[in-house]
Scaffold this active site. Structure first.
Site, PDB file in Angstrom:
ATOM      1  N   SER A  94       0.850  -1.194   0.000  1.00 29.78           N
ATOM      2  CA  SER A  94       0.000   0.000   0.000  1.00 29.78           C
ATOM      3  C   SER A  94       0.880   1.236   0.000  1.00 29.78           C
ATOM      4  O   SER A  94       1.789   1.362   0.824  1.00 29.78           O
ATOM      5  CB  SER A  94      -0.886   0.013   1.248  1.00 29.78           C
ATOM      6  OG  SER A  94      -1.367   1.330   1.468  1.00 29.78           O
ATOM      7  N   HIS A 148      -1.318  -1.515  -4.039  1.00 30.46           N
ATOM      8  CA  HIS A 148      -2.608  -1.302  -3.376  1.00 30.46           C
ATOM      9  C   HIS A 148      -2.828   0.204  -3.215  1.00 30.46           C
ATOM     10  O   HIS A 148      -2.027   0.883  -2.571  1.00 30.46           O
ATOM     11  CB  HIS A 148      -2.567  -2.014  -2.028  1.00 30.46           C
ATOM     12  CG  HIS A 148      -3.828  -1.965  -1.237  1.00 30.46           C
ATOM     13  ND1 HIS A 148      -4.871  -2.839  -1.426  1.00 30.46           N
ATOM     14  CD2 HIS A 148      -4.203  -1.149  -0.222  1.00 30.46           C
ATOM     15  CE1 HIS A 148      -5.829  -2.573  -0.550  1.00 30.46           C
ATOM     16  NE2 HIS A 148      -5.454  -1.538   0.191  1.00 30.46           N
ATOM     17  N   ASP A 174      -5.153   3.036  -1.799  1.00 31.35           N
ATOM     18  CA  ASP A 174      -6.212   3.314  -0.819  1.00 31.35           C
ATOM     19  C   ASP A 174      -6.887   4.639  -1.150  1.00 31.35           C
ATOM     20  O   ASP A 174      -6.275   5.701  -1.010  1.00 31.35           O
ATOM     21  CB  ASP A 174      -5.607   3.393   0.590  1.00 31.35           C
ATOM     22  CG  ASP A 174      -5.199   2.032   1.112  1.00 31.35           C
ATOM     23  OD1 ASP A 174      -6.070   1.132   1.148  1.00 31.35           O
ATOM     24  OD2 ASP A 174      -4.021   1.857   1.470  1.00 31.35           O
ATOM     25  N   MET A 233      -9.651   7.262  -0.129  1.00 32.48           N
ATOM     26  CA  MET A 233     -10.475   7.663   1.022  1.00 32.48           C
ATOM     27  C   MET A 233     -11.059   9.046   0.750  1.00 32.48           C
ATOM     28  O   MET A 233     -10.374   9.923   0.217  1.00 32.48           O
ATOM     29  CB  MET A 233      -9.618   7.719   2.287  1.00 32.48           C
ATOM     30  CG  MET A 233      -8.870   6.433   2.582  1.00 32.48           C
ATOM     31  SD  MET A 233      -8.015   6.524   4.162  1.00 32.48           S
ATOM     32  CE  MET A 233      -7.055   4.999   4.111  1.00 32.48           C
ATOM     33  N   HIS A 257      -8.565   0.060  -3.506  1.00 35.55           N
ATOM     34  CA  HIS A 257      -9.393  -0.208  -2.324  1.00 35.55           C
ATOM     35  C   HIS A 257     -10.180   1.066  -2.053  1.00 35.55           C
ATOM     36  O   HIS A 257      -9.626   2.049  -1.569  1.00 35.55           O
ATOM     37  CB  HIS A 257      -8.460  -0.583  -1.155  1.00 35.55           C
ATOM     38  CG  HIS A 257      -9.168  -0.780   0.150  1.00 35.55           C
ATOM     39  ND1 HIS A 257      -8.485  -0.841   1.347  1.00 35.55           N
ATOM     40  CD2 HIS A 257     -10.483  -0.943   0.454  1.00 35.55           C
ATOM     41  CE1 HIS A 257      -9.351  -1.022   2.331  1.00 35.55           C
ATOM     42  NE2 HIS A 257     -10.569  -1.078   1.823  1.00 35.55           N
ATOM     43  N   MET A 278     -12.527   3.330  -0.190  1.00 35.13           N
ATOM     44  CA  MET A 278     -13.157   3.618   1.107  1.00 35.13           C
ATOM     45  C   MET A 278     -13.892   4.945   0.946  1.00 35.13           C
ATOM     46  O   MET A 278     -13.484   5.986   1.470  1.00 35.13           O
ATOM     47  CB  MET A 278     -12.082   3.675   2.199  1.00 35.13           C
ATOM     48  CG  MET A 278     -11.515   2.292   2.523  1.00 35.13           C
ATOM     49  SD  MET A 278      -9.927   2.361   3.368  1.00 35.13           S
ATOM     50  CE  MET A 278      -8.836   2.517   1.960  1.00 35.13           C
ATOM     51  N   MET A 326     -10.776  -6.795   6.465  1.00 38.33           N
ATOM     52  CA  MET A 326      -9.964  -5.752   7.112  1.00 38.33           C
ATOM     53  C   MET A 326      -9.468  -6.258   8.469  1.00 38.33           C
ATOM     54  O   MET A 326     -10.249  -6.762   9.272  1.00 38.33           O
ATOM     55  CB  MET A 326     -10.784  -4.474   7.318  1.00 38.33           C
ATOM     56  CG  MET A 326     -11.169  -3.729   6.054  1.00 38.33           C
ATOM     57  SD  MET A 326      -9.790  -3.206   5.009  1.00 38.33           S
ATOM     58  CE  MET A 326      -8.855  -2.144   6.118  1.00 38.33           C
ATOM     59  N   ASP A 347      -5.850  -6.795   5.126  1.00 42.19           N
ATOM     60  CA  ASP A 347      -5.319  -5.435   5.006  1.00 42.19           C
ATOM     61  C   ASP A 347      -5.334  -4.778   6.382  1.00 42.19           C
ATOM     62  O   ASP A 347      -6.396  -4.628   6.988  1.00 42.19           O
ATOM     63  CB  ASP A 347      -6.208  -4.658   4.022  1.00 42.19           C
ATOM     64  CG  ASP A 347      -5.736  -3.227   3.779  1.00 42.19           C
ATOM     65  OD1 ASP A 347      -4.663  -2.861   4.267  1.00 42.19           O
ATOM     66  OD2 ASP A 347      -6.477  -2.498   3.079  1.00 42.19           O
TER      67      ASP A 347
HETATM   68  C1  DX5 Z   1      -6.164   1.245   5.947  1.00 45.93           C
HETATM   69  C2  DX5 Z   1      -5.754   0.920   4.543  1.00 45.93           C
HETATM   70  C3  DX5 Z   1      -4.579   0.039   4.471  1.00 45.93           C
HETATM   71  C4  DX5 Z   1      -3.314   0.630   5.040  1.00 45.93           C
HETATM   72  C5  DX5 Z   1      -2.441  -0.462   5.511  1.00 45.93           C
HETATM   73  O1  DX5 Z   1      -7.421   1.771   5.942  1.00 45.93           O
HETATM   74  O2  DX5 Z   1      -6.799   0.279   3.853  1.00 45.93           O
HETATM   75  O3  DX5 Z   1      -4.355  -0.413   3.144  1.00 45.93           O
HETATM   76  O4  DX5 Z   1      -2.615   1.381   4.114  1.00 45.93           O
HETATM   77  O5  DX5 Z   1      -1.363   0.100   6.188  1.00 45.93           O
HETATM   78  P1  DX5 Z   1      -0.546  -0.759   7.243  1.00 45.93           P
HETATM   79  O6  DX5 Z   1       0.030  -1.920   6.516  1.00 45.93           O
HETATM   80  O7  DX5 Z   1       0.478   0.199   7.732  1.00 45.93           O
HETATM   81  O8  DX5 Z   1      -1.514  -1.188   8.317  1.00 45.93           O
HETATM   82 ZN    ZN Z   2      -6.304  -0.725   1.958  1.00 44.85          ZN
END
Ligand code: DX5
Ligand code: ZN
Length: 221
Positions: A10, A34, A36, A38, A67, A69, A138, A174
């Site tokens: 990620s 990956h 993310d 948000m 991913h 969110m 998750m 994740d």
């Molecule tokens: C959290 C994200 C993850 C995050 C993981 O909401 O979806 O993908 O980046 O980061 P680590 O590996 O540091 O927990």
């Molecule tokens: Zn993620």
């Protein structure tokens, strides 16, 4: 035959001011990147809008695993599939019409993923398994990197593995994946591992990806 392991770093905790260089560090040893996304609505954090995410997707030298969110995921997910992501994962809790959105991701040629937050039960969503290419369990509350791995999610990972059986559906975890936790998740049945801070805070990110893969592969069955 041993389960095939995938590592998907990620970039949430990478240095976003020099992202191309950060991705280049791990591209050769990683299966996907990956991404993310948000929106500060579904989760209390903001990362990329569609325009800046599209630039990352276009320039990424390896496949992108998005991913999402975000609250208005029914509208946004097909755009990410159309933008060229290899896989697009939606949150069950955010999606109004899960079947239609999974189908539209696939219609644009991407793999369709369904993610569950820690409080969501897989038994409530197993009926979608014919429409998904990946379940994402998750192992932290979504929103931030660097959180502690939730061991108590392993029952859900085992239950998801039982639902998948030997079908070619990926089982991703994740949150908090590191050399300390990846074997626990692999033993429970996960085969696809997101790792953010463990990889990008390591002195040698590529070597970390290799180590994570070896640990997971070592216990995969
Ligand atoms: C959290 C994200 C993850 C995050 C993981 O909401 O979806 O993908 O980046 O980061 P680590 O590996 O540091 O927990
Ligand atoms: Zn993620």
């Amino acid at each position: 035959m041993k389960r095939h392991i995938r590592i998907t770093p990620s970039i949430l905790n990478a240095d976003l001011s020099q992202l191309d260089g950060e991705i280049a560090k791990i591209a050769q040893v990683s299966d996907l990147i990956h991404l993310d996304v948000m929106d500060n609505k579904f989760v209390p954090n903001f990362t990329f809008d569609f325009e800046s995410a599209s630039t990352i997707i276009e320039n990424c030298p390896i496949p992108v695993d998005a991913h999402l969110m975000v609250a208005d995921v029914d509208e946004i997910a097909p755009q990410y599939a159309q933008a060229g992501c290899a896989s697009v994962t939606i949150h069950a809790e955010a999606t109004k019409d899960i079947s239609a959105t999974l189908k539209s991701i696939r219609a644009y040629g991407a793999q369709a993923g369904l993610a569950l937050k820690p409080n969501s039960a897989i038994s409530d969503y197993s009926q979608f398994s014919d429409l998904v290419d990946m379940f994402l369990i998750m192992t932290v509350e979504p929103g931030f990197g660097g959180q502690k791995f939730m061991n108590e999610m392993m029952d859900k990972v085992r239950a998801t593995r039982a639902i998948i059986g030997e079908r070619p559906i990926w089982l991703q975890v994740d949150g908090g994946i590191s050399v300390q936790t990846i074997e626990i998740a692999a033993k429970a049945g996960a085969d696809t591992f997101v790792a953010g801070s463990a990889v990008f805070k390591a002195s040698d990110p590529a070597a970390m990806v290799v180590s994570l893969r070896e640990l997971a592969q070592g216990v995969a069955n």
